[in-house]
Structure formats: C-alpha cells, structure tokens
Write an enzyme that holds these catalytic residues in place. Structure first.
Site, short mmCIF file in Angstrom:
data_model
loop_
_atom_site.label_atom_id
_atom_site.label_comp_id
_atom_site.label_asym_id
_atom_site.label_seq_id
_atom_site.Cartn_x
_atom_site.Cartn_y
_atom_site.Cartn_z
N LYS A 193 0.86 -1.18 0.00
CA LYS A 193 0.00 0.00 0.00
C LYS A 193 0.90 1.24 0.00
O LYS A 193 1.40 1.66 1.03
CB LYS A 193 -0.90 0.00 1.24
CG LYS A 193 -2.24 0.76 1.06
CD LYS A 193 -2.12 2.24 0.84
CE LYS A 193 -1.86 2.99 2.12
NZ LYS A 193 -1.88 4.49 1.89
N GLU A 269 8.34 1.34 11.91
CA GLU A 269 9.42 2.34 11.92
C GLU A 269 8.72 3.68 11.87
O GLU A 269 8.17 4.07 10.84
CB GLU A 269 10.35 2.13 10.72
CG GLU A 269 11.64 2.90 10.84
CD GLU A 269 11.64 4.19 10.05
OE1 GLU A 269 11.40 5.26 10.67
OE2 GLU A 269 11.86 4.14 8.84
N CYS A 304 12.79 10.70 8.36
CA CYS A 304 12.49 10.21 9.71
C CYS A 304 13.67 10.35 10.64
O CYS A 304 13.50 10.59 11.84
CB CYS A 304 12.01 8.76 9.65
SG CYS A 304 13.17 7.64 8.84
N GLU A 401 8.03 16.28 16.22
CA GLU A 401 8.58 16.04 14.89
C GLU A 401 7.91 16.97 13.88
O GLU A 401 6.70 16.93 13.70
CB GLU A 401 8.37 14.58 14.48
CG GLU A 401 9.00 14.25 13.14
CD GLU A 401 8.83 12.79 12.75
OE1 GLU A 401 9.77 12.23 12.17
OE2 GLU A 401 7.76 12.23 13.03
#
Length: 498
Positions: A193, A269, A304, A401
């Site tokens: 996906k 993750e 990330c 973040e």
C-alpha cells in the site's frame, strides 16, 4: 536511454513519462480499476500540476488482494520454490530496476517533490536492497538442536504467509524496497500500500515485477488512503504481518487493529526527533557544520532520521551556529528537476502549512530565528532552510517532529547534560555524535537511547546494518539479514528415533 544531464533534459523526459503512467491497482497480475471506480489526484508539489488520477482502493479491493495472496502462498509456487530459483527471480527484478532507474527516480521526483539527484540516490539504495536480500535467500540456515541419540530436533525457518507493507511518501521506492525485499525473499506473498501522495513508482515497480517473473498473486499493489484500504489490510484476519513506516500516531492505530483482528505481527518504523551532539573537541568544525546542515535539510527535512535537534557544546556554539548558517545558504530549494538543486518542494499543501505553523510557534515561544522561516513566492510549495537557536525542551519545535527543513539548536556545558537532553524525547530512531575523544565516544554511544548512532558522520551505513528505532520510534528493523528474519517463522521439529 541516456541519462539527462540538465534541467531541460529532465523536463523533456518528464513530459514523455507523463503520457505513459499506469494508474490502476495491480491485483493478481492484472492492472484493474478500484472496485468502487473511485480515483484520487496525485499532484506535483513543485508546480501544482495534476499528474494523474489513480485508483482509490478500499476494503473490497483489500479483501480481493488478500484472497489472491493467500491462494498464491498456499499454492507454493513462490513460498516453496527452491531458494536458488527464488533468488534468480529477485535478481532479475533488481536488474530491471537498474535498467529503468532514471524513470523510477523521475516518478518519485514528480510525485513528491524531491530533487532528482536525491531520487537517483534512492534508486541505488532500492536496487541494492533487492539484490542484498536476494543473495541472502540461499544463505539462511536452520538449526539442528543438541539431543540424545534417540531423537533428532530441528529448527526450521518458514515464511509467515501474507505480508501487508504500508510505506511512506518521503522515500517512496526506497522504503518500498526495504519492506518488500526481505518479505519476498523469505517466501511470503506481499501486498503493498503506497502512500496516496506518491503511488506512481510503486505501480511502475509492479510492471517490472510482472516482467521479472514473480508468480501470480505474490506481489500486488493497492493505491489508496490509509483510513480505507490501509485500515482494511490491518484488520484483515488473513494477513499475517503488517510492516509500516510512517508517523507514530498511525503506528499506534495499526497495533490496535492487529489486536482487534488476528494478532498479526506488526513491525513499525515511526517518528523521530533525532539529536545531533557536537562536542568542542571535534576537528574541522566547518566540515561538521556542513554535515549538520545536510542532516536536517536533505530531502527538505522530510526524513524520519533528520538531525532536527542540534546539541552544541556552549564553548563553541556561537561560532559553530554561524558555520551552520553559512552552509544552509548553499542549500536553498530549487526546481526538483534541476540536478543542481539540493532541496525541492514540500510534498503537499497540508505538510507545507504544518511546517509554517511550527515555525510561527517557534517565534512565538521565544526561540531565536537565525535564518529562513518563510516560504518562497511563486508556484510550488517551497520553504527556505530554517534555523532556530536558543531552543529549550519546553518549546514545541524542540519536542515535536516537524518533518520539514527546521533546525532547533540547543546548548550544553557537560557530557552528562548533553546525554540527558538527547534522551529527553519520546523518540529514539537515530542520534549523531561528533568528538575526537574515543573514551567519550564509547561512553556516550552506549548511553544514547537510540536504535542507531552515527559517530563523526550522519546517516552512514549500508545494507549490512539494520535500520530502526526504540521507544516510540518503533520496533522493526529494515535492511540486513535481521529484516529477513522478521518475515519468517520458526518451526520446531522433534523426531523420535528407534
């Protein structure tokens, strides 16, 4: 095909490529419309141009793909194929990716705005992943346990079954390879996906997988949204494993879905707020400053493991920040198709506004804006490299973040203070450490709460080392043979003799 050498050449190739886009789902070796007939737009963030309308899959498509994947797995054409033969198929896929590397890179650049040179680097990583995992296939051994002469005990490794891989938009095809490489190598059937913000390279990869000879139903691609087709895969009773890279919030929801369904394995993750520690004893502060700037401004900060928290020993902080500002000046955003551009466009309007809102909060909460902080005028979603100094861990920009080109600079006076500041985070994906003191390096490396530590570099590594985090950055590992182990099951066999 000769690789374009300049902006005009890449633009010409882009115009050609846009006439050949495959935008349908790939289910059971066929490209098909979504069951609902629904589509969504995928937009070039550098221009605002609609690139294509892509099939928007939902639960009905997920159910169909899972059924085909399960049938393929139980049929055994891939799951029970001799390891050497499976390796050859995956190596053919890697070769095809190599042949079409420029095209695949261009699709990611058009789809999510990253510079073309960055995308080309991603393709090298993606191809390397598929080749590495292919070479691991016939080198993973089972075990014979120690027993008496009246028994033989074996520990076998077998594929899990159906793996659903949900990948992000910031490194579309590289993250895809990190997920599907080991899952396919282990013998599983895989349903991919891709992000709705960057689906095009995944659909082109499906064409190459078909050409490489992956058996029917072993690899399928379902474009669509997380709350529809992604949720359906996560809740499926017939998916054995869910592999995800993305935000921590979504990762937590996926774990809940696994618990609500069949207790499928979930490898995550997730987010990061990575600290980059610079001690006064490190050599060549100009070089370190350049690396510190690249650690946050590469890929527009949409990384990330971005080194978004720069922790600098106070005795050199002012001078060092000046060097970072100088480096940032050479990293301004430009046309993603220009090989000279270091930064490109922000992926979409939502992320663009989110980043600008964080910048406003930084100013309001009293951080010192040293450079950037504004968007570029004109078409496209571009934000200048932004540096805040005097940040504290109470400030929003120091804790959350941002996923954009925003650097927060902190000061420290001692090693203990630096480690405490670095570990004062919900995240633990990566950390950097710059020092010439080997004793300090060994002490601090062990004390940092992080899945990976980069010493006197940022983001170093290759296929031989695992990639992943601790705390709320997740629990999975990509790359290396350790990732292959995650997609296999241990089976114990005890045979009575005589």
């Amino acid at each position: 095909m000769t690789r374009p050498q300049d902006l005009a050449g890449w633009r010409d190739l882009a115009e050609q490529l846009k006439t050949e886009l495959e935008c349908r789902a790939f289910i059971n070796d066929e490209f098909v419309d979504a069951e609902s007939g629904e589509t969504f737009e995928t937009i070039n963030p550098a221009t605002g141009e609609v690139l294509a309308r892509v099939a928007s899959c939902d639960a009905a498509d997920a159910d169909k793909a899972v059924a085909h994947a399960r049938e393929a797995f139980r049929g055994g054409e891939w799951s029970r194929m001799a390891p050497g033969k499976r390796k050859q198929v995956m190596l053919r896929l890697a070769d095809l990716m190599e042949q079409h590397r420029d095209e695949l890179a261009l699709l990611d650049t058009l789809d999510m705005g990253k510079p073309i040179m960055s995308s080309l680097g991603d393709m090298a990583g993606a191809i390397g992943t598929i080749r590495y995992q292919a070479e691991c296939i016939d080198k993973m051994y089972g075990e014979v346990a120690p027993t008496g002469e009246d028994a033989l005990a074996m520990v076998l490794r077998e594929p899990l079954g159906v793996v659903a891989s949900i990948v992000p938009w910031n490194f579309p095809l590289m993250m895809t390879a990190w997920k599907i490489g080991p899952a396919l190598a282990a013998g599983n059937s895989v349903i991919l996906k891709p992000s709705e913000k960057s689906p095009l390279s995944a659909l082109r990869l499906a064409q190459l997988a078909l050409e490489a000879g992956l058996p029917k139903g072993v690899f399928q691609v379902l474009p669509g949204f997380g709350h529809t087709v992604g949720k359906a895969l996560a809740l499926s009773m017939d998916v054995n494993c869910l592999a995800f890279t993305g935000s921590t919030g979504v990762g937590k929801m996926l774990m809940q879905y696994a618990g609500q369904s069949n207790l499928k394995r979930v490898y995550l993750e997730c987010g990061g707020k990575s600290p980059n520690l610079v001690f006064a004893d490190c050599r060549d502060l100009d070089r370190v400053a350049r690396h510190a700037a690249e650690a946050i401004f590469h890929n527009q900060g949409e990384v990330c493991i971005a080194g978004s928290r720069l922790l600098v020993e106070n005795s050199v902080r002012e001078a060092f920040v000046d060097k970072v500002l100088k480096a940032a000046e050479s990293m301004q955003p430009g046309d993603p198709l220009d090989p000279q551009s270091f930064m490109g466009a922000i992926v979409d309007q939502t992320q663009y506004e989110r980043i600008l809102d964080f910048i406003r909060q930084g100013v309001e909460e009293g951080a010192r804006l040293r450079t950037g902080g504004e968007a570029l005028e004109g078409p496209g979603l571009f934000i200048r490299p932004t540096v805040f100094d005097g940040v504290t861990d109470q400030m929003t920009i120091g804790r959350e973040e941002i996923f954009g080109p925003v650097l927060s600079v902190f000061g420290f006076d001692s090693e203990d203070e630096a480690v405490a500041m670095a570990n004062d985070s919900d995240y633990g994906l990566a950390a950097g450490l710059w020092s010439q003191d080997i004793d300090r390096i060994m002490r601090v490396t062990r004390r940092l709460e992080s899945g990976q530590v980069f010493v006197n570099n940022w983001a170093g590594g290759d296929q031989t080392v695992p990639f992943g985090g601790v705390k709320q950055s997740g629990n999975g590992r990509d790359k290396s043979h350790h990732s292959l182990e995650e997609y296999s099951e241990l089976k114990s066999v005890w045979m009575a003799l005589g």
